[in-house]
Design an enzyme around this catalytic site. Structure first.
Site, short mmCIF file in Angstrom:
data_model
loop_
_atom_site.label_atom_id
_atom_site.label_comp_id
_atom_site.label_asym_id
_atom_site.label_seq_id
_atom_site.Cartn_x
_atom_site.Cartn_y
_atom_site.Cartn_z
N LYS A 15 26.48 -52.08 0.16
CA LYS A 15 25.79 -52.14 -0.62
C LYS A 15 24.40 -50.88 -0.54
O LYS A 15 24.60 -50.37 -1.21
CB LYS A 15 25.41 -53.51 -1.26
CG LYS A 15 26.59 -54.46 -1.86
CD LYS A 15 25.83 -55.64 -2.93
CE LYS A 15 25.24 -56.82 -1.78
NZ LYS A 15 26.13 -57.30 -0.35
N ARG A 90 24.01 -61.62 -8.24
CA ARG A 90 24.93 -62.98 -7.35
C ARG A 90 25.31 -64.12 -7.86
O ARG A 90 25.81 -64.97 -6.90
CB ARG A 90 23.58 -62.95 -6.04
CG ARG A 90 23.80 -62.01 -5.26
CD ARG A 90 22.51 -62.76 -3.87
NE ARG A 90 22.85 -62.44 -2.67
CZ ARG A 90 22.34 -61.55 -2.20
NH1 ARG A 90 21.58 -59.97 -3.02
NH2 ARG A 90 22.59 -60.62 -1.41
N ARG A 126 23.29 -54.71 12.52
CA ARG A 126 22.22 -54.24 11.77
C ARG A 126 21.42 -53.65 12.19
O ARG A 126 20.25 -55.15 12.38
CB ARG A 126 22.32 -54.65 10.43
CG ARG A 126 21.66 -54.40 9.69
CD ARG A 126 21.95 -54.17 8.20
NE ARG A 126 22.65 -55.74 8.42
CZ ARG A 126 22.30 -56.86 6.55
NH1 ARG A 126 23.55 -55.97 5.53
NH2 ARG A 126 22.55 -58.15 6.35
N ARG A 155 17.04 -57.81 10.44
CA ARG A 155 16.55 -58.96 9.45
C ARG A 155 16.53 -59.70 10.56
O ARG A 155 17.02 -60.30 10.78
CB ARG A 155 17.64 -58.40 8.84
CG ARG A 155 17.35 -57.94 7.66
CD ARG A 155 18.09 -56.96 6.62
NE ARG A 155 18.26 -58.27 5.36
CZ ARG A 155 18.96 -58.29 4.76
NH1 ARG A 155 19.62 -57.27 3.59
NH2 ARG A 155 20.31 -59.29 4.18
N ARG A 167 25.40 -67.32 5.30
CA ARG A 167 24.96 -66.48 3.47
C ARG A 167 26.80 -66.44 2.89
O ARG A 167 27.03 -65.42 2.08
CB ARG A 167 24.96 -65.55 4.10
CG ARG A 167 23.14 -65.50 4.16
CD ARG A 167 22.36 -64.29 5.23
NE ARG A 167 22.84 -63.00 5.16
CZ ARG A 167 22.18 -61.76 6.04
NH1 ARG A 167 22.11 -62.51 7.28
NH2 ARG A 167 22.71 -61.12 5.26
P1 AMP Z 1 19.64 -58.73 0.64
O1 AMP Z 1 19.16 -57.91 1.26
O2 AMP Z 1 20.33 -58.20 -0.74
O3 AMP Z 1 21.34 -59.36 1.44
O4 AMP Z 1 19.55 -60.23 -0.07
C1 AMP Z 1 18.51 -60.99 0.68
C2 AMP Z 1 17.87 -62.48 0.32
O5 AMP Z 1 17.43 -62.56 -0.69
C3 AMP Z 1 19.51 -63.06 0.15
O6 AMP Z 1 20.06 -63.53 1.01
C4 AMP Z 1 18.72 -63.93 -1.37
O7 AMP Z 1 18.14 -64.83 -0.40
C5 AMP Z 1 17.98 -63.45 -1.50
N1 AMP Z 1 17.95 -62.57 -2.74
C6 AMP Z 1 18.53 -61.85 -2.71
N2 AMP Z 1 18.54 -61.45 -4.31
C7 AMP Z 1 19.11 -62.18 -4.97
C8 AMP Z 1 19.44 -62.46 -6.12
N3 AMP Z 1 20.44 -61.76 -7.15
N4 AMP Z 1 19.65 -63.80 -6.33
C9 AMP Z 1 19.07 -64.95 -5.72
N5 AMP Z 1 18.83 -64.50 -4.33
C10 AMP Z 1 18.49 -63.53 -3.92
#
Ligand code: AMP
Length: 220
Positions: A15, A90, A126, A155, A167
């Site tokens: 994404k 999400r 990654r 990360r 996750r």
């Molecule tokens: P990402 O970088 O998109 O994988 O997001 C990393 C983390 O940020 C996720 O595992 C959640 O803990 C938090 N997070 C990001 N976007 C959301 C969202 N829309 N709703 C809830 N938690 C989020």
């Protein structure tokens, strides 16, 4: 007509990578909620620190807080001509609120489908830039970011096997229902995200142009 794109897909489905490319190509901002939360965590704000604790465990932030953050971000001037949302919505509740925020423009919703084994492999390997959050080219041996020269790192939520697996479970439970929420719309498309990034980008661009044509009543 503003182009409002939502990138759906499990963690490490590409994404972020595709959102950056698309945002550059179309001259609209990429809005990544994960990046926003990681930046807040680095700044040490109250929200950021709370978010970091949840992110590190692979849990989601609450809907009310996330919705408020995105609402504020979408109201900024640079989002007036459109945006690529990466990591939001999400949950179905977030998607319902997003529909209320963008009443006048159709959302183009892209799902990147990738098998779990491939996702787990990607999460494990990654690397991201600790300075600008850019995602490093998979397989590249360099230790520094191509964009800003910052140090590449893993990360926090990619570095623990249990968190990686969790996750995917959270995705299945909270985010997969979004596919049913959006599937019936003419502006929804699923793409094979296991292809090479260039192939995904090409398919994405073609499908978006087709869908935007359909949405505005033109022949695709
Ligand atoms: P990402 O970088 O998109 O994988 O997001 C990393 C983390 O940020 C996720 O595992 C959640 O803990 C938090 N997070 C990001 N976007 C959301 C969202 N829309 N709703 C809830 N938690 C989020």
């Amino acid at each position: 007509m503003a182009l409002n794109v939502v990138m759906l897909g499990p963690p490490a489905s590409g994404k972020g990578t595709q959102a950056v490319r698309l945002a550059q190509a179309r001259g609209i901002p990429k809005i990544s909620t994960g990046d926003m939360l990681r930046e807040a965590a680095q700044r040490g704000t109250e929200v950021g620190l709370r978010a970091k604790a949840l992110m590190d465990r692979g849990e989601l932030l609450g809907d009310v807080e996330m919705i408020a953050i995105v609402k504020e971000r979408l109201a900024r001037a640079d989002a007036a001509q459109g945006y690529i949302l990466d990591g939001f919505p999400r949950t179905v509740r977030q998607a319902e609120e997003l529909d209320r925020m963008v009443q006048r423009n159709p959302l183009v919703v892209i799902d990147l489908a990738v098998p779990d084994v491939e996702l787990l492999k990607r999460m494990q390997t990654r690397r991201v830039c600790g300075t600008c959050a850019a995602i490093a080219e998979p397989g590249s041996a360099t230790a520094v970011c191509e964009r800003c020269g910052g140090e590449l790192m893993t990360r926090a939520d990619d570095s623990d096997e249990h968190v990686r697996q969790h996750r995917l479970e959270v995705y299945g439970r909270e985010s997969k229902p979004l596919l049913d929420y959006y599937r019936g719309r003419p502006t929804f498309q699923s793409i094979n995200g296991a292809q090479a990034p260039d192939m995904v980008a090409k398919e994405l661009a073609t499908k978006i142009d087709q869908m935007v044509g359909v949405a505005s009543g033109k022949r695709a």
